[in-house]
Design a protein around this motif. Structure first.
Motif, PDB file in Angstrom:
ATOM      1  N   GLU A 185       0.848  -1.207   0.000  1.00 46.85           N
ATOM      2  CA  GLU A 185       0.000   0.000   0.000  1.00 46.85           C
ATOM      3  C   GLU A 185       0.879   1.251   0.000  1.00 46.85           C
ATOM      4  O   GLU A 185       1.992   1.260   0.530  1.00 46.85           O
ATOM      5  N   ARG A 186       0.299   2.277  -0.642  1.00 44.35           N
ATOM      6  CA  ARG A 186       0.961   3.576  -0.601  1.00 44.35           C
ATOM      7  C   ARG A 186       0.424   4.370   0.602  1.00 44.35           C
ATOM      8  O   ARG A 186      -0.769   4.350   0.885  1.00 44.35           O
ATOM      9  N   ASP A 235      -2.898   8.331   6.765  1.00 52.66           N
ATOM     10  CA  ASP A 235      -2.353   7.103   7.328  1.00 52.66           C
ATOM     11  C   ASP A 235      -1.302   7.351   8.419  1.00 52.66           C
ATOM     12  O   ASP A 235      -0.784   6.396   9.003  1.00 52.66           O
ATOM     13  N   ILE A 236      -0.989   8.624   8.672  1.00 49.74           N
ATOM     14  CA  ILE A 236       0.077   8.887   9.651  1.00 49.74           C
ATOM     15  C   ILE A 236      -0.404   9.814  10.762  1.00 49.74           C
ATOM     16  O   ILE A 236      -1.313  10.643  10.580  1.00 49.74           O
ATOM     17  N   ILE A 248       4.939  10.384   2.364  1.00 51.09           N
ATOM     18  CA  ILE A 248       3.655  10.357   1.662  1.00 51.09           C
ATOM     19  C   ILE A 248       3.866   9.879   0.212  1.00 51.09           C
ATOM     20  O   ILE A 248       4.748  10.364  -0.504  1.00 51.09           O
ATOM     21  N   GLY A 249       3.048   8.887  -0.199  1.00 52.27           N
ATOM     22  CA  GLY A 249       3.111   8.347  -1.549  1.00 52.27           C
ATOM     23  C   GLY A 249       4.056   7.169  -1.702  1.00 52.27           C
ATOM     24  O   GLY A 249       4.082   6.524  -2.767  1.00 52.27           O
ATOM     25  N   ARG A 250       4.831   6.851  -0.682  1.00 49.57           N
ATOM     26  CA  ARG A 250       5.766   5.728  -0.753  1.00 49.57           C
ATOM     27  C   ARG A 250       5.024   4.410  -0.491  1.00 49.57           C
ATOM     28  O   ARG A 250       4.077   4.355   0.299  1.00 49.57           O
ATOM     29  N   GLU A 267      13.144   1.733   6.753  1.00 49.07           N
ATOM     30  CA  GLU A 267      13.278   0.368   6.271  1.00 49.07           C
ATOM     31  C   GLU A 267      11.924  -0.239   5.861  1.00 49.07           C
ATOM     32  O   GLU A 267      11.861  -1.218   5.122  1.00 49.07           O
ATOM     33  N   ASP A 268      10.826   0.380   6.325  1.00 50.97           N
ATOM     34  CA  ASP A 268       9.495  -0.097   5.967  1.00 50.97           C
ATOM     35  C   ASP A 268       9.069   0.381   4.572  1.00 50.97           C
ATOM     36  O   ASP A 268       8.030  -0.050   4.056  1.00 50.97           O
ATOM     37  N   LEU A 269       9.825   1.303   3.975  1.00 53.22           N
ATOM     38  CA  LEU A 269       9.388   1.968   2.745  1.00 53.22           C
ATOM     39  C   LEU A 269      10.274   1.611   1.571  1.00 53.22           C
ATOM     40  O   LEU A 269      11.469   1.396   1.707  1.00 53.22           O
TER      41      LEU A 269
END
Length: 351
Positions: free
Chosen positions: A306-307, A312-313, A331-333, A348-350
């Motif tokens: 998911e982007r 979401d934050i 945002i958008g990653r 590291e999550d992105l």
């Protein structure tokens, strides 16, 4: 004779504190010794007497009129002004004895001269490191010129005076070749009303005489006003000192007690430390910064692939993750991993 007193006052952080004993010894040198020891214990840097005699302080007319400046001592029938002046004066030999006692107590000792011979004595016999002149002598320009010629720093009290007189006094000392002057704001009322103190005059004197330390000779009650003077940058505080405000004598009521002097000394240092340098610097360590600041966290469960969108934050403590000012790079990653709700998001999550 050369003294480092001027440079010490100019360059040290904490204000120099003079316990003004004046005539609060009431002519009794045993009381004077107790005052000296107590002033040292209270943290004062210096004790100061007043060097005058019956012949140097008042004219015959004043004695004949028997005029007491302080209301509490007018219309007395138990003694005359002349008698009490004679009783309260400190002799040269007594002053030398008090200087020796002060040396043993490890506190500086000096006196304010009221005449040329008394000035000579302080310089030649007492070996004073500076000369403090009284407010009453600020417009006594021939005397200031004489004092200036001794080559010692001058602490110049400015009560009773307007700006023209103050500036003329400063120029008189300078023209005599002396450029080591500490100027004291002073109101020669015992005690003045708060509205008469005008502590902001300290700032004016600082602006007009940037090369000279500015201090405060205090006649107010309590500790608040001299501490406020320190907050305005006063480099020297002079405060009358007594063992008991109810003692018989001239200045006891407006004097600081040992407890009050301790407060002035201790709190002056706290004020100077708290004022700092004016530079905007961070003093908190990284651990405290990270514990208070916020990082990006997931506001919902976010699946792998998911982007991330704005919704979401959220931003929560601690500040050990991605910083709030970096959110636009998130945002958008796409997520490489699933992220649980309320979990700190890491780079590291992105993708």
């Amino acid at each position: 004779m050369k003294s480092n007193f001027f440079e010490k006052i100019k360059n040290t952080n904490y204000p120099y504190i003079i316990a003004e004993l004046g005539s609060n010894h009431n002519g009794d040198m045993e009381i004077a010794k107790k005052l000296i020891s107590s002033a040292k214990q209270s943290g004062a840097d210096c004790v100061k007497f007043q060097s005058w005699s019956k012949e140097t302080i008042f004219s015959r007319k004043t004695y004949d009129d028997n005029y007491f400046v302080a209301d509490d001592y007018r219309n007395r029938t138990d003694y005359t002004l002349e008698e009490i002046v004679e009783k309260f004066a400190i002799s040269p030999d007594e002053l030398l004895s008090m200087k020796k006692f002060s040396d043993n107590e490890n506190i500086e000792c000096t006196s304010t001269p009221f005449s040329r011979p008394e000035t000579d004595f302080l310089v030649e016999k007492l070996n004073t490191g500076f000369i403090k002149t009284a407010s009453m002598d600020l417009n006594n320009y021939p005397f200031l010129e004489y004092v200036a010629g001794k080559g010692l720093p001058i602490v110049l009290s400015t009560g009773l005076s307007n700006f023209y007189e103050i500036d003329k006094a400063v120029r008189t000392i300078e023209n005599a070749g002396n450029n080591e002057i500490i100027i004291l704001h002073c109101v020669a009322v015992y005690p003045p009303k708060d509205t008469e103190v005008n502590l902001n005059r300290i700032k004016t004197l600082q602006q007009v005489y940037p090369d000279y330390p500015i201090g405060f000779s205090d006649h107010t009650l309590g500790t608040s006003i001299p501490l406020a003077a320190v907050a305005l940058g006063a480099k020297l505080i002079e405060k009358h000192y007594t063992l008991d405000k109810n003692m018989f004598g001239w200045d006891h009521k407006v004097s600081a007690t040992p407890d009050e002097m301790s407060v002035i000394v201790t709190e002056s240092k706290r004020i100077v430390d708290a004022l700092g340098t004016g530079r905007i610097l961070r003093v908190e360590d990284d651990e405290r910064i990270n514990s208070f600041r916020r990082s990006l966290v997931a506001s919902r469960d976010i699946a792998e692939g998911e982007r991330i969108e704005n919704s979401d934050i959220e931003f929560k403590r601690p500040g050990t993750g991605i910083q709030p000012d970096e959110y636009q790079f998130v945002i958008g990653r796409k997520c490489k991993n699933s992220i649980k709700q309320d979990q700190l998001i890491s780079w590291e999550d992105l993708d």
